[in-house]
Design a protein around this motif. Structure first.
Motif, PDB file in Angstrom:
ATOM      1  N   ALA A 115       0.861  -1.181   0.000  1.00 51.06           N
ATOM      2  CA  ALA A 115       0.000   0.000   0.000  1.00 51.06           C
ATOM      3  C   ALA A 115       0.893   1.225   0.000  1.00 51.06           C
ATOM      4  CB  ALA A 115      -0.904   0.001   1.226  1.00 51.06           C
ATOM      5  N   MET A 116       0.460   2.287  -0.680  1.00 46.71           N
ATOM      6  CA  MET A 116       1.256   3.505  -0.793  1.00 46.71           C
ATOM      7  C   MET A 116       0.390   4.734  -0.575  1.00 46.71           C
ATOM      8  SD  MET A 116       3.625   2.818  -4.153  1.00 46.71           S
ATOM      9  CE  MET A 116       4.820   1.497  -4.220  1.00 46.71           C
ATOM     10  N   HIS A 117       0.960   5.716   0.095  1.00 46.30           N
ATOM     11  CA  HIS A 117       0.392   7.062   0.146  1.00 46.30           C
ATOM     12  C   HIS A 117       1.359   7.983  -0.589  1.00 46.30           C
ATOM     13  CE1 HIS A 117      -2.799   6.058   2.804  1.00 46.30           C
ATOM     14  NE2 HIS A 117      -2.114   6.039   3.923  1.00 46.30           N
ATOM     15  N   PHE A 118       0.900   8.585  -1.679  1.00 47.78           N
ATOM     16  CA  PHE A 118       1.672   9.638  -2.336  1.00 47.78           C
ATOM     17  C   PHE A 118       1.002  10.963  -2.040  1.00 47.78           C
ATOM     18  CE2 PHE A 118       1.906  12.645  -5.880  1.00 47.78           C
ATOM     19  CZ  PHE A 118       3.267  12.900  -5.890  1.00 47.78           C
ATOM     20  N   GLN A 119       1.801  11.940  -1.655  1.00 49.92           N
ATOM     21  CA  GLN A 119       1.224  13.225  -1.332  1.00 49.92           C
ATOM     22  C   GLN A 119       1.996  14.345  -2.018  1.00 49.92           C
ATOM     23  OE1 GLN A 119      -0.280  13.162   2.553  1.00 49.92           O
ATOM     24  NE2 GLN A 119      -0.589  15.368   2.703  1.00 49.92           N
ATOM     25  N   LEU A 120       1.241  15.232  -2.651  1.00 49.99           N
ATOM     26  CA  LEU A 120       1.778  16.438  -3.267  1.00 49.99           C
ATOM     27  C   LEU A 120       1.075  17.611  -2.595  1.00 49.99           C
ATOM     28  CD1 LEU A 120       3.516  17.798  -5.462  1.00 49.99           C
ATOM     29  CD2 LEU A 120       1.603  17.505  -7.036  1.00 49.99           C
ATOM     30  N   GLY A 121       1.848  18.350  -1.765  1.00 52.02           N
ATOM     31  CA  GLY A 121       1.201  19.347  -0.931  1.00 52.02           C
ATOM     32  C   GLY A 121       0.207  18.654  -0.014  1.00 52.02           C
ATOM     33  N   LEU A 128      -3.631   0.922  -3.361  1.00 50.09           N
ATOM     34  CA  LEU A 128      -3.725  -0.324  -2.616  1.00 50.09           C
ATOM     35  C   LEU A 128      -3.445  -1.509  -3.537  1.00 50.09           C
ATOM     36  CD1 LEU A 128      -6.946   0.314  -0.477  1.00 50.09           C
ATOM     37  CD2 LEU A 128      -4.557   0.556   0.231  1.00 50.09           C
ATOM     38  N   GLY A 129      -2.979  -2.606  -2.934  1.00 50.56           N
ATOM     39  CA  GLY A 129      -2.730  -3.820  -3.716  1.00 50.56           C
ATOM     40  C   GLY A 129      -1.695  -3.636  -4.804  1.00 50.56           C
ATOM     41  N   ALA A 130      -0.736  -2.742  -4.589  1.00 45.58           N
ATOM     42  CA  ALA A 130       0.204  -2.384  -5.652  1.00 45.58           C
ATOM     43  C   ALA A 130       1.285  -3.451  -5.841  1.00 45.58           C
ATOM     44  CB  ALA A 130       0.852  -1.033  -5.350  1.00 45.58           C
ATOM     45  N   GLN A 131       1.557  -3.742  -7.087  1.00 42.02           N
ATOM     46  CA  GLN A 131       2.667  -4.611  -7.487  1.00 42.02           C
ATOM     47  C   GLN A 131       3.364  -3.959  -8.672  1.00 42.02           C
ATOM     48  OE1 GLN A 131       0.511  -8.302  -8.187  1.00 42.02           O
ATOM     49  NE2 GLN A 131       0.956  -9.032  -6.119  1.00 42.02           N
ATOM     50  N   TYR A 144      21.188   3.105  -8.581  1.00 42.93           N
ATOM     51  CA  TYR A 144      19.763   3.284  -8.328  1.00 42.93           C
ATOM     52  C   TYR A 144      18.965   2.019  -8.608  1.00 42.93           C
ATOM     53  CZ  TYR A 144      20.441   8.367  -8.157  1.00 42.93           C
ATOM     54  OH  TYR A 144      20.851   9.630  -7.808  1.00 42.93           O
ATOM     55  N   LEU A 145      17.868   1.897  -7.872  1.00 44.94           N
ATOM     56  CA  LEU A 145      16.772   1.007  -8.217  1.00 44.94           C
ATOM     57  C   LEU A 145      15.635   1.869  -8.732  1.00 44.94           C
ATOM     58  CD1 LEU A 145      16.714  -1.329  -5.092  1.00 44.94           C
ATOM     59  CD2 LEU A 145      16.787  -2.170  -7.445  1.00 44.94           C
ATOM     60  N   SER A 146      15.129   1.558  -9.916  1.00 44.82           N
ATOM     61  CA  SER A 146      13.976   2.269 -10.457  1.00 44.82           C
ATOM     62  C   SER A 146      12.761   1.354 -10.374  1.00 44.82           C
ATOM     63  CB  SER A 146      14.216   2.675 -11.915  1.00 44.82           C
ATOM     64  OG  SER A 146      15.230   3.645 -12.009  1.00 44.82           O
ATOM     65  N   PHE A 147      11.639   1.891  -9.883  1.00 44.90           N
ATOM     66  CA  PHE A 147      10.425   1.103  -9.699  1.00 44.90           C
ATOM     67  C   PHE A 147       9.275   1.687 -10.508  1.00 44.90           C
ATOM     68  CE2 PHE A 147      12.777   0.240  -5.774  1.00 44.90           C
ATOM     69  CZ  PHE A 147      12.657  -1.133  -5.692  1.00 44.90           C
ATOM     70  N   ASP A 148       8.388   0.809 -10.927  1.00 50.42           N
ATOM     71  CA  ASP A 148       7.127   1.228 -11.537  1.00 50.42           C
ATOM     72  C   ASP A 148       6.030   0.331 -10.979  1.00 50.42           C
ATOM     73  OD1 ASP A 148       5.915   2.923 -13.940  1.00 50.42           O
ATOM     74  OD2 ASP A 148       4.966   0.951 -13.942  1.00 50.42           O
ATOM     75  N   PHE A 149       5.002   0.950 -10.382  1.00 51.34           N
ATOM     76  CA  PHE A 149       3.934   0.205  -9.730  1.00 51.34           C
ATOM     77  C   PHE A 149       2.574   0.575 -10.309  1.00 51.34           C
ATOM     78  CE2 PHE A 149       7.188  -0.089  -6.448  1.00 51.34           C
ATOM     79  CZ  PHE A 149       7.021  -1.387  -5.980  1.00 51.34           C
ATOM     80  N   LYS A 150       1.673  -0.416 -10.253  1.00 53.41           N
ATOM     81  CA  LYS A 150       0.254  -0.187 -10.491  1.00 53.41           C
ATOM     82  C   LYS A 150      -0.498  -0.591  -9.229  1.00 53.41           C
ATOM     83  CE  LYS A 150       0.532  -1.081 -15.464  1.00 53.41           C
ATOM     84  NZ  LYS A 150       0.156  -2.002 -16.573  1.00 53.41           N
ATOM     85  N   GLY A 151      -1.532   0.194  -8.876  1.00 53.23           N
ATOM     86  CA  GLY A 151      -2.295  -0.101  -7.676  1.00 53.23           C
ATOM     87  C   GLY A 151      -3.759   0.233  -7.858  1.00 53.23           C
ATOM     88  N   LEU A 152      -4.584  -0.277  -6.977  1.00 50.41           N
ATOM     89  CA  LEU A 152      -6.018  -0.005  -7.006  1.00 50.41           C
ATOM     90  C   LEU A 152      -6.273   1.459  -6.682  1.00 50.41           C
ATOM     91  CD1 LEU A 152      -7.312  -3.154  -5.099  1.00 50.41           C
ATOM     92  CD2 LEU A 152      -7.044  -2.859  -7.567  1.00 50.41           C
ATOM     93  N   ALA A 212     -11.643  -6.347  -8.685  1.00 53.95           N
ATOM     94  CA  ALA A 212     -10.554  -5.567  -9.276  1.00 53.95           C
ATOM     95  C   ALA A 212      -9.275  -5.922  -8.537  1.00 53.95           C
ATOM     96  CB  ALA A 212     -10.839  -4.073  -9.174  1.00 53.95           C
ATOM     97  N   LYS A 213      -8.227  -6.242  -9.285  1.00 53.68           N
ATOM     98  CA  LYS A 213      -6.979  -6.661  -8.665  1.00 53.68           C
ATOM     99  C   LYS A 213      -5.821  -6.365  -9.605  1.00 53.68           C
ATOM    100  CE  LYS A 213      -4.893 -10.550  -6.202  1.00 53.68           C
ATOM    101  NZ  LYS A 213      -4.988 -11.987  -5.829  1.00 53.68           N
ATOM    102  N   ILE A 214      -4.666  -6.054  -9.017  1.00 54.63           N
ATOM    103  CA  ILE A 214      -3.430  -5.984  -9.786  1.00 54.63           C
ATOM    104  C   ILE A 214      -2.874  -7.398  -9.851  1.00 54.63           C
ATOM    105  CG2 ILE A 214      -1.169  -4.925  -9.995  1.00 54.63           C
ATOM    106  CD1 ILE A 214      -3.504  -2.933 -10.155  1.00 54.63           C
TER     107      ILE A 214
END
Length: 304
Positions: A115-121, A128-131, A144-152, A212-214
């Protein structure tokens, strides 16, 4: 006014898929890009006696995010790095040997999610359910490690920026002589200027009428490397590519004691070598196919 510099990313492994954990930890990121709303737009296609644009309806919504983190160990033997949950959600098992090491290796089943919280301001976006997938990028400077995720998708909300505790993120160790060592390709010690490894994960949002699921669907690891061109008499990568020969790849970076990172790929096929110039010196650039042998053994990231 929202300031782009005021960004925050928190993440944690989900005990239950799609369920927000009680505590999320700060991720120290670079080059973050968020895709707050992705999905499909469906035209209603209504018949009318007049001309004009078609109204659409949004459906099958999900979210995405990409970013980099610095590739560095926790600084303590047997303590997982702060970016460990991200690797676990990219189809990697985390094996901890107390006071000794942490190792990441691929899995084919039971891939975890974050699960991730991204905040801008004050604008807060939750996934949720991100892979996802990752790449390792080694080229002069910081690894570096570069990541790309998809989530609900979760509707955004207004929130104060959280406090950021980055104490679990030690400073990185720059690549270079005396710090990056033991680079082997097909058991030959070559001189690299650039190496990238791509997890090749296939991760898709899979909606049905009721769910719905990743979904983590597949993996095909690959990479590329630039090395100082060796003499053919020493090692002939052209014939090795032509004859589909395989061999190992290994590189170590950083000092032992919780900072050292060792990348190992036991079965690597080199593809279509070509000469390139780098500051008037000849290099060979090659694509890499990173292959399994018995399964889930094509790659290891060891921290010790």
């Amino acid at each position: 006014m929202i300031k782009w510099s005021q960004t925050s990313l928190l993440a944690a492994i989900e005990a239950t898929y799609g369920t927000l954990p009680a505590v999320l930890n700060a991720m120290l990121t670079k080059d973050i890009e968020v895709r707050p709303l992705e999905g499909e737009e469906v035209e209603r296609g209504l018949n009318t006696p007049y001309l004009g644009a078609e109204e659409t309806m949004f459906t099958n919504e999900y979210a995405g995010i990409s970013f980099k983190v610095e590739l560095v160990g926790s600084g303590t033997l047997g303590l997982a790095p702060a970016w460990g949950p991200l690797m676990r959600a990219c189809g990697m098992a985390e094996v901890i040997v107390a006071d000794t090491s942490v190792e990441y290796t691929p899995v084919s089943d039971a891939v975890e999610s974050v699960a991730m919280h991204f905040q801008l301001g004050r604008n807060k976006h939750t996934l949720l359910g991100a892979q996802g997938s990752y790449t390792i990028e080694l080229e002069k400077g910081i690894p570096y490690l570069s990541f790309d995720f998809k989530g609900l998708y979760v509707p955004p909300s207004d929130n104060a920026l959280p406090a950021a505790d980055f104490s679990a993120w030690p400073k990185p160790i720059p690549l270079g002589a005396g710090r990056t060592t033991d680079f082997l390709l097909h058991d030959f010690e070559v001189v690299p200027s650039k190496l990238s490894i791509d997890s090749g994960n296939e991760v898709e949002f899979d909606p049905t009428l009721t769910t719905a699921k990743i979904e983590f669907l597949d993996r095909a690891m690959s990479g590329s490397v630039n090395i100082a061109a060796p003499n053919i008499a020493d090692i002939d990568f052209f014939s090795r590519a032509l004859n589909s020969q395989t061999g190992n790849l290994q590189i170590k970076h950083g000092p032992a004691g919780g900072h050292r990172v060792t990348i190992s790929c036991p079965k690597v096929q080199v593809k279509q070598p070509k000469y390139v110039e780098r500051t008037k010196k000849a290099e060979i650039e090659m694509a890499l196919a990173i292959l399994p042998s018995a399964g889930n053994d094509e790659f290891s990231l060891l921290l010790d």
